[in-house]
Design an enzyme around this catalytic site. Structure first.
Site, PDB file in Angstrom:
ATOM      1  N   VAL A  61     -20.010  38.658 -43.825  1.00 20.55           N
ATOM      2  CA  VAL A  61     -20.011  39.428 -42.658  1.00 20.55           C
ATOM      3  C   VAL A  61     -18.778  39.264 -42.024  1.00 20.55           C
ATOM      4  O   VAL A  61     -18.276  38.213 -41.808  1.00 20.55           O
ATOM      5  CB  VAL A  61     -20.986  38.816 -41.635  1.00 20.55           C
ATOM      6  CG1 VAL A  61     -21.101  39.552 -40.375  1.00 20.55           C
ATOM      7  CG2 VAL A  61     -22.426  38.710 -42.040  1.00 20.55           C
ATOM      8  N   SER A  62     -17.872  40.382 -41.624  1.00 18.40           N
ATOM      9  CA  SER A  62     -16.899  40.531 -41.083  1.00 18.40           C
ATOM     10  C   SER A  62     -16.684  40.995 -39.460  1.00 18.40           C
ATOM     11  O   SER A  62     -17.690  41.869 -39.313  1.00 18.40           O
ATOM     12  CB  SER A  62     -16.144  41.641 -41.865  1.00 18.40           C
ATOM     13  OG  SER A  62     -14.656  41.920 -41.232  1.00 18.40           O
ATOM     14  N   PRO A  63     -15.729  40.361 -38.794  1.00 17.17           N
ATOM     15  CA  PRO A  63     -15.677  40.735 -37.549  1.00 17.17           C
ATOM     16  C   PRO A  63     -14.772  42.027 -37.227  1.00 17.17           C
ATOM     17  O   PRO A  63     -14.463  42.714 -36.261  1.00 17.17           O
ATOM     18  CB  PRO A  63     -14.917  39.757 -36.802  1.00 17.17           C
ATOM     19  CG  PRO A  63     -13.891  39.004 -37.833  1.00 17.17           C
ATOM     20  CD  PRO A  63     -14.830  39.617 -39.237  1.00 17.17           C
TER      21      PRO A  63
END
Ligand SMILES: *[C@@H]1O[C@H](CO)[C@@H](O)[C@H](O)[C@H]1NC(C)=O
Ligand SMILES: *[C@@H]1O[C@H](CO)[C@@H](O)[C@H](O)[C@H]1NC(C)=O
Ligand SMILES: *[C@@H]1O[C@H](CO)[C@@H](O)[C@H](O)[C@H]1NC(C)=O
Ligand SMILES: *[C@@H]1O[C@H](CO)[C@@H](O)[C@H](O)[C@H]1NC(C)=O
Ligand SMILES: *[C@@H]1O[C@H](CO)[C@@H](O)[C@H](O)[C@H]1NC(C)=O
Ligand SMILES: *[C@@H]1O[C@H](CO)[C@@H](O)[C@H](O)[C@H]1NC(C)=O
Ligand SMILES: *[C@@H]1O[C@H](CO)[C@@H](O)[C@H](O)[C@H]1NC(C)=O
Length: 729
Positions: free
Chosen positions: A279-281
């Site tokens: 999960v990337s921001p």
């Protein structure tokens, strides 16, 4: 007529609560505490991206440890959850914290009931591990990094311990959109269709919040869990920072502790990590930095090169992205905090077990078993992720300039046929489980732990679970807990990066695709299933009230650790000048919204980390002539930048920046700098300080509320001022 009696009782209780208020019925004892854990602000490689060029040279946000102690009303059983602004918790870090707690509290807090969890910032100094692979880019072990974490974590627990009061805990969950994306969607897609169909998104959007109040409903603290990498700041950032979660915590604590400086208020707000593995921001997603086009989705490359494919956004630079993703988490947590109305009730409990993850037998189906394997890293691991190159670039020989690497490069082990088969289809790049020179490269023994607070079970995992891995673990544990007599409204959260670090945990199906996360799932394709089995064992034991075996002890090879990070040699002020002398002066006057930049003759910040203090203060003159500190180096609005101006002469400067908020009170200000220098002869450390001349911050025309006229005048003035500035520059 038992049912009738119960409902009569609860309606009566409801009526009493309605008339006189339910305050005073406390279900728990609660303590909250915070302390500074900021590491060396110079010359140490940041943990996370493992980019050897990303060394610390200043501070944007200080790193904190935030501790929450929860005990039952009889104070018979207690658990401690500590959220730390670090990339992760290392095995040696937990060992040392627990050792200190044993001495201080004689067994009240130990491995079993203390959970340390890292937020996964990629902008904190590294070198606090005892395994080779995790310390390579920091040139080996860095004692200053480990010590600042150990001391601050213990202090935050002491503060929480000394603060314990009767109180209540509310839980709330809500959806936060536009703040995270899946960075390996092609691996996620390989999960079974019927499983994917149960979920609307390919990442978890739920945030879970705990609201802690005392028996008079006065707020004490908050924990939120939301899955997103703390990689809004990219691998070029040299300022220590808690990234998006550190910023969110600062916003929440500021609001709840008006007038307090960072780290000094009573209310403690923790933004904790969850199943953020994939999960990337960076919500604009990956693009080719040369062409602006989307990258190849399977390989995350542009024209075959991984270094050209980088994800960013949503802001125009990494600061604005951090601000947006952190701000979003803050706003959602605040909303869930204020609307929380579901009480946690029930026992406080915990189970903890060390497990040798290299040798677990996993039940695949009714007729087949499989095993986990000793650790190994696959080829894709060297390619990194779209959030930034994940680790040193092993294949391109840039590591030959790394002396730590030089010592060990010839001792790389060749995987056995059995290991190749076990890890299949992972092509093994680093056979870390079978090398122990000069000491082990990756762990085999990992901690598994569950903390229970009433209907909430906190699943403390020693690594980075992918989205679907986290869901499978939560579902399996919720189901088996309820089967074994836990309340039907039992809920679970995954607390990522807790107690030790054993890399990633992808699902079996994601593992087959061998993206970065699969390549970094070190114990082989059945790693997740092994964890699920172990957490089930803990749950069943907890339900039955029975103990679990302690398991094999993790090794402690503190005494053998190498360090190639040179110490501070000495500091020196240029001829005719002193440490703390101002080099760049402030202007006489600034408008709110402007930026003050000043600099000082300085010395290496490693001489004194200023734990719980600050390298700078922005001070405002009070009517009685005294000075009040308005900002420190921990505040978002300031930055502290340290720079060597001459290595041979040991000369350096510190540049201090203050972005004046739009609503800043007008008045007379000054900026001070604090540091310590190391003498050339004898190496003694001497503190110094310096102060700028005073300068004015003008009244914000906006805050005078004189309507649109004055606002237009103000805009004109700003335009003139900026033209003036441009002319000057
Ligand atoms: C921690 O303390 C509890 C309570 O004293 C005890 O039951 C447990 O066995 C201890 N665990 C460890 C790992 O020492
Ligand atoms: C998110 O929370 C809602 C409400 O609690 C719940 O129904 C849903 O299953 C959760 N989603 C996931 C993916 O856990
Ligand atoms: C990091 O972010 C800055 C903007 O803040 C940008 O200029 C730079 O290209 C980014 N670097 C990488 C490697 O993402
Ligand atoms: C679970 O149910 C009990 C009994 O209805 C209630 O008191 C409690 O607040 C609920 N807890 C959660 C987390 O839903
Ligand atoms: C864990 O298992 C591996 C593989 O069998 C073994 O080499 C290692 O000694 C074990 N570690 C411990 C601490 O038992
Ligand atoms: C059980 O798993 C094995 C190995 O993956 C597989 O060959 C076999 O077909 C499976 N059996 C069933 C009944 O699903
Ligand atoms: C699989 O392992 C379990 C636990 O070790 C064992 O009880 C079971 O008999 C094994 N099953 C097979 C098919 O080997």
């Amino acid at each position: 007529m038992v049912d009738g009696r119960v409902s009569w009782k609860s309606s009566f209780a409801f009526l009493v609560c309605f008339v006189v208020g339910c305050h005073g019925v406390a279900h728990y004892y609660i303590g909250t505490g915070i302390a500074d854990v900021t590491g060396p602000a110079a010359e140490v490689d940041m943990m996370g991206y493992a980019n050897p060029a990303q060394t610390s040279h200043g501070i944007h946000l200080r790193q904190y440890s935030r501790a929450f102690i929860i005990a039952d009303t009889a104070k018979k059983s207690r658990v401690v959850f500590v959220n730390v602004d670090a990339c992760m918790i290392s095995e040696i870090l937990k060992i040392q914290v627990v050792q200190k707690l044993q001495t201080l509290y004689h067994g009240l807090y130990n491995d079993s009931n203390v959970c340390l969890s890292g937020i996964h910032t990629h902008s904190g100094p590294g070198g606090f591990h005892q395994y080779v692979l995790f310390d390579v880019t920091s040139l080996g072990f860095v004692k200053e990094s480990l010590d600042s974490l150990v001391n601050g974590i213990v202090k935050s627990i002491q503060n929480a311990h000394n603060n314990m009061v009767a109180g209540n805990i509310y839980i709330n969950t809500g959806e936060l959109l536009d703040s995270n994306i899946n960075r390996s969607p092609s691996a996620y897609l390989n999960n079974p269709a019927e499983e994917k169909a149960r979920y609307k998104y390919n990442v978890d959007k739920n945030m879970t919040v705990l609201k802690f109040v005392d028996e008079n409903a006065k707020p004490l603290g908050m924990i939120s869990w939301f899955a997103v990498h703390c990689t809004s700041m990219n691998n070029t950032n040299g300022y220590i920072s808690g990234d998006n979660k550190g910023y969110a915590a600062q916003l929440f604590e500021r609001e709840m502790n008006p007038g307090s400086l960072p780290g000094e208020g009573k209310f403690v707000a923790a933004f904790a990590q969850s199943n953020e593995g994939d999960v990337s921001p960076n919500t604009k997603g990956p693009h080719c930095i040369n062409t602006g086009k989307p990258c190849d989705i399977l390989t995350s490359t542009c024209e075959g090169k991984n270094e050209l494919c980088i994800a960013s956004g949503p802001g125009r630079d990494m600061y604005e992205s951090t601000k947006i993703i952190g701000g979003n988490q803050f706003k959602k947590a605040k909303e869930l905090f204020h609307s929380a109305s579901t009480l946690l009730t029930g026992p406080v409990d915990y189970r903890h077990q060390f497990v040798n993850m290299s040798i677990q037998i996993v039940q695949v189906n009714a007729t087949h078993n499989a095993t986990t394997c000793p650790p190994a890293m696959g080829y894709s691991f060297a390619a990194g992720t779209t959030d930034g190159p994940g680790m040193f670039d092993f294949t391109q020989g840039s590591t030959t300039s790394n002396p730590f690497w030089n010592v060990i490069r010839d001792f790389l082990s060749k995987p056995t046929p059995q290991q190749i088969k076990c890890q299949h289809p992972k092509p093994i790049l680093l056979n870390t489980g079978e090398i122990s020179f000069p000491y082990p490269w990756q762990p085999s023994v990992v901690p598994t732990q569950i903390l229970r607070i009433g209907e909430l079970m906190i699943l403390a995992v020693p690594g980075e679970f992918s989205t679907m891995s986290g869901r499978r673990l939560r579902n399996a544990i919720t189901e088996i807990a309820i089967q074994h007599g836990f309340p039907s409204n039992t809920t679970t959260v995954v607390a990522g990066l807790s107690n030790a670090y054993a890399d990633y945990i992808a699902t079996y199906e994601e593992y087959q695709i061998q993206r970065y996360e699969g390549a970094s799932t070190i114990f082989g394709p059945h790693t997740l299933q092994a964890y699920i089995q172990k957490f089930k064992t803990l749950t069943v034991a907890m339900a039955r009230g029975s103990p679990v075996p302690v398991g094999p002890s993790p090794p402690n090879f503190m005494k053998e650790l190498f360090s190639f990070l040179p110490p501070v040699l000495f500091d020196h002020a240029p001829m005719g000048q002193n440490f703390g002398d101002v080099v760049k002066k402030p202007n006489p006057k600034y408008m709110p919204g402007g930026t003050v930049e000043v600099s000082f003759i300085s010395a290496n910040p490693r001489n004194n980390l200023m734990s719980g203090k600050s390298f700078l203060t922005v001070e405002m003159k009070q009517s009685d002539g005294s000075w009040k500190t308005m900002f420190t180096d921990a505040d978002w609005e300031t930055s502290y930048h340290w720079e060597r101006t001459s290595t041979i002469l040991g000369e350096s400067i510190s540049v201090i920046t203050w972005n004046i908020p739009d609503q800043q009170m007008p008045g007379t200000y000054r900026i001070r700098h604090f540091g310590s220098s190391k003498s050339m002869i004898g190496g003694s450390i001497t503190p110094f300080e310096g102060s700028t001349d005073i300068f004015q911050v003008a009244a914000s025309p906006l805050s005078e509320k004189k309507g649109i006229q004055s606002y237009l005048k103000f805009l004109k003035h700003v335009k003139m001022q900026s033209e003036l500035n441009e002319n000057v520059a």
